[in-house]
Design an enzyme around this catalytic site. Structure first.
Site, PDB file in Angstrom:
ATOM      1  N   GLU A 102       0.822  -0.673   0.134  1.00 41.35           N
ATOM      2  CA  GLU A 102       0.175  -0.048   0.191  1.00 41.35           C
ATOM      3  C   GLU A 102       0.635   1.374  -0.186  1.00 41.35           C
ATOM      4  O   GLU A 102       0.950   2.165   0.826  1.00 41.35           O
ATOM      5  CB  GLU A 102      -0.785   0.096   0.900  1.00 41.35           C
TER       6      GLU A 102
ATOM      7  N   ASN B  14       2.170  -4.285  -3.547  1.00 43.28           N
ATOM      8  CA  ASN B  14       0.782  -5.069  -3.243  1.00 43.28           C
ATOM      9  C   ASN B  14      -0.667  -4.057  -2.906  1.00 43.28           C
ATOM     10  O   ASN B  14       0.695  -2.682  -1.931  1.00 43.28           O
ATOM     11  CB  ASN B  14       0.634  -6.205  -2.049  1.00 43.28           C
TER      12      ASN B  14
ATOM     13  N   ASP C 234     -12.480 -10.699  -1.013  1.00 40.46           N
ATOM     14  CA  ASP C 234     -13.590 -10.539  -0.333  1.00 40.46           C
ATOM     15  C   ASP C 234     -14.352  -9.913  -0.705  1.00 40.46           C
ATOM     16  O   ASP C 234     -14.161  -8.457  -1.271  1.00 40.46           O
ATOM     17  CB  ASP C 234     -13.535 -10.425   1.108  1.00 40.46           C
TER      18      ASP C 234
HETATM   19  O1  9MR Z   1      -6.980  -8.965   8.230  1.00 42.22           O
HETATM   20  C1  9MR Z   1      -6.242  -8.084   8.462  1.00 42.22           C
HETATM   21  C2  9MR Z   1      -6.327  -7.743  10.339  1.00 42.22           C
HETATM   22  O2  9MR Z   1      -7.259  -8.549  10.821  1.00 42.22           O
HETATM   23  C3  9MR Z   1      -5.598  -5.926  10.667  1.00 42.22           C
HETATM   24  O3  9MR Z   1      -5.829  -6.510  11.607  1.00 42.22           O
HETATM   25  C4  9MR Z   1      -5.431  -5.054   9.784  1.00 42.22           C
HETATM   26  C5  9MR Z   1      -4.580  -4.084  10.112  1.00 42.22           C
HETATM   27  O4  9MR Z   1      -4.205  -3.145   9.551  1.00 42.22           O
HETATM   28  O5  9MR Z   1      -4.578  -5.654   8.731  1.00 42.22           O
HETATM   29  C6  9MR Z   1      -6.184  -6.795   7.815  1.00 42.22           C
HETATM   30  O6  9MR Z   1      -5.337  -7.048   6.852  1.00 42.22           O
HETATM   31  C7  9MR Z   1      -4.714  -6.259   5.857  1.00 42.22           C
HETATM   32  C8  9MR Z   1      -3.534  -6.568   4.697  1.00 42.22           C
HETATM   33  O7  9MR Z   1      -2.691  -6.539   5.720  1.00 42.22           O
HETATM   34  C9  9MR Z   1      -3.042  -5.343   3.634  1.00 42.22           C
HETATM   35  N1  9MR Z   1      -4.271  -5.155   3.246  1.00 42.22           N
HETATM   36  C10 9MR Z   1      -6.084  -5.090   3.918  1.00 42.22           C
HETATM   37  C11 9MR Z   1      -5.952  -5.733   4.993  1.00 42.22           C
HETATM   38  C12 9MR Z   1      -6.895  -5.460   5.453  1.00 42.22           C
HETATM   39  O8  9MR Z   1      -6.858  -4.374   6.361  1.00 42.22           O
END
Ligand code: 9MR
Length: 375
Positions: free
Chosen positions: A174, A216, A282
């Site tokens: 990101e 990503n 999702d």
């Molecule tokens: O799914 C992940 C969630 O459990 C965490 O709390 C969160 C913290 O920011 O991150 C989520 O995963 C993220 C991923 O690492 C990067 N892209 C966005 C995803 C959803 O927020």
């Protein structure tokens, strides 16, 4: 002809008759078996992993350590329906190096060990991101040299430990602001400048020359200024000879908003010589959810997988969680739910049929992927 000769002739004739009857019966049985079993075999859906294999594509899922260790059903869904795993949180910086020079490998080792025992690929997530950084790092005050050193130590430890076992990495996660198109002013950017991206990719390639290295990003799936900015960045990096191999399209969608032109956007990047993936798929639904919603969601899962299949260099589709019970959505987007192909109690939803439908189509223009990066 004597009575005895007549009797022999008759019994020989009867023997031949019996043999012929047995033969007929056998042929009938064999034909009946074929007729009965063939259509059935054709109708029996093949498992997702087998179907994914016919397209030379990985079908991944984000996993969490606790249910992987404690929940049998969770493990079964992973091994029966997917070919690859991504650690949802446990390979992130805050979990791997909670204190400087103190590493916790328990989570990553659990996931990588599970994957290896079950013949699953592992996609590494993630090295440089603005979220889930430990306080010592996020709140520290760093010179460029110091931060460079911190970065090297962490990447060396994490990538080095799983070299040859984790075959691709989200090196940069990101990098753009939420709505783009400017680069995010994260810690890395603030201390090292825009060049942190090239530096991290170069370092990652030195540590594991075989690993596929990814940027990503989210919100790039349907094109627009953020996609354009990422495309410019990727072009620039490749022009400079920076080892970048892939772009992850995260794919966090709202039902009704899966872009029609995702394959076209992916091709813009594969035209640069990169591979792509749909890395965190999702499709969340506003509550309350009814059967019509689930059918539409199924169609959109099908559409998303189909987009990847239309791009020969799209190597993987990963869904972001094993079941609705484990999804990040309800916590992060109150009022939305049911984003994944399995419901709260692991019952497959129509979305799973949508995935199967897409993967059951004859492969079109796909070709085998390069096993190693070319850069
Ligand atoms: O799914 C992940 C969630 O459990 C965490 O709390 C969160 C913290 O920011 O991150 C989520 O995963 C993220 C991923 O690492 C990067 N892209 C966005 C995803 C959803 O927020």
């Amino acid at each position: 002809m004597t009575a005895q000769e007549t009797w022999h002739a008759l019994t020989r004739g009867r023997g031949a008759l019996i043999t012929a009857a047995i033969l007929c019966a056998l042929i009938f049985l064999a034909t009946a078996t074929l007729v009965l079993t063939l259509p059935e075999q054709e109708q029996t859906p093949r498992g997702l992993p087998q179907l994914a294999h016919t397209h030379d594509i990985e079908l991944g899922v984000a996993v969490a350590v606790n249910p992987l260790v404690n929940d049998n059903q969770y493990r079964s869904v992973v091994t029966e329906h997917y070919t690859s795993v991504t650690a949802e949180n446990t390979m992130k910086w805050v979990n791997v190096q909670p204190q400087r020079h103190t590493f916790d490998w328990s989570g990553p080792d659990t996931i990588v060990g599970f994957a290896e025992r079950n013949g699953l690929d592992v996609h590494g997530h993630t090295l440089l991101w603005h979220n889930q950084l430990p306080a010592w790092l996020a709140q520290g005050s760093w010179t460029p040299d110091e931060l460079h050193q911190v970065m090297r130590e962490h990447m060396q430890a994490l990538m080095g430990r799983y070299q040859g076992r984790v075959t691709s990495w989200d090196v940069i996660n990101e990098p753009f602001q939420d709505t783009g198109p400017r680069l995010r002013q994260n810690l890395w950017y603030q201390v090292l400048g825009e060049d942190y991206i090239a530096q991290a990719l170069t370092m990652a390639h030195q540590i594991d020359p075989q690993a596929k290295l990814y940027i990503n990003e989210f919100g790039i799936e349907g094109g627009g200024p953020k996609t354009d900015a990422l495309h410019r960045l990727a072009t620039h990096l490749l022009d400079q000879g920076v080892p970048l191999h892939g772009i992850g399209f995260q794919g966090h969608f709202i039902q009704g908003n899966v872009p029609e032109n995702m394959a076209q956007q992916m091709r813009r990047f594969t035209d640069l010589g990169l591979e792509v993936s749909l890395s965190e798929l999702d499709i969340r639904i506003p509550e309350p959810v009814d059967e019509t919603d689930l059918q539409q969601q199924a169609h959109e899962y099908e559409q998303a997988i189909q987009a990847c299949l239309e791009v020969p260099e799209c190597v993987r589709v990963s869904v972001w969680g094993v079941s609705d019970q484990h999804s990040w959505i309800p916590e992060w987007f109150p009022g939305y739910t049911a984003a994944l192909p399995f419901d709260d109690s692991y019952t497959p939803k129509p979305a799973l049929d949508g995935m199967t439908t897409a993967l059951s189509r004859t492969p079109s223009n796909r070709r085998p992927h390069q096993p190693h990066p070319t850069h």
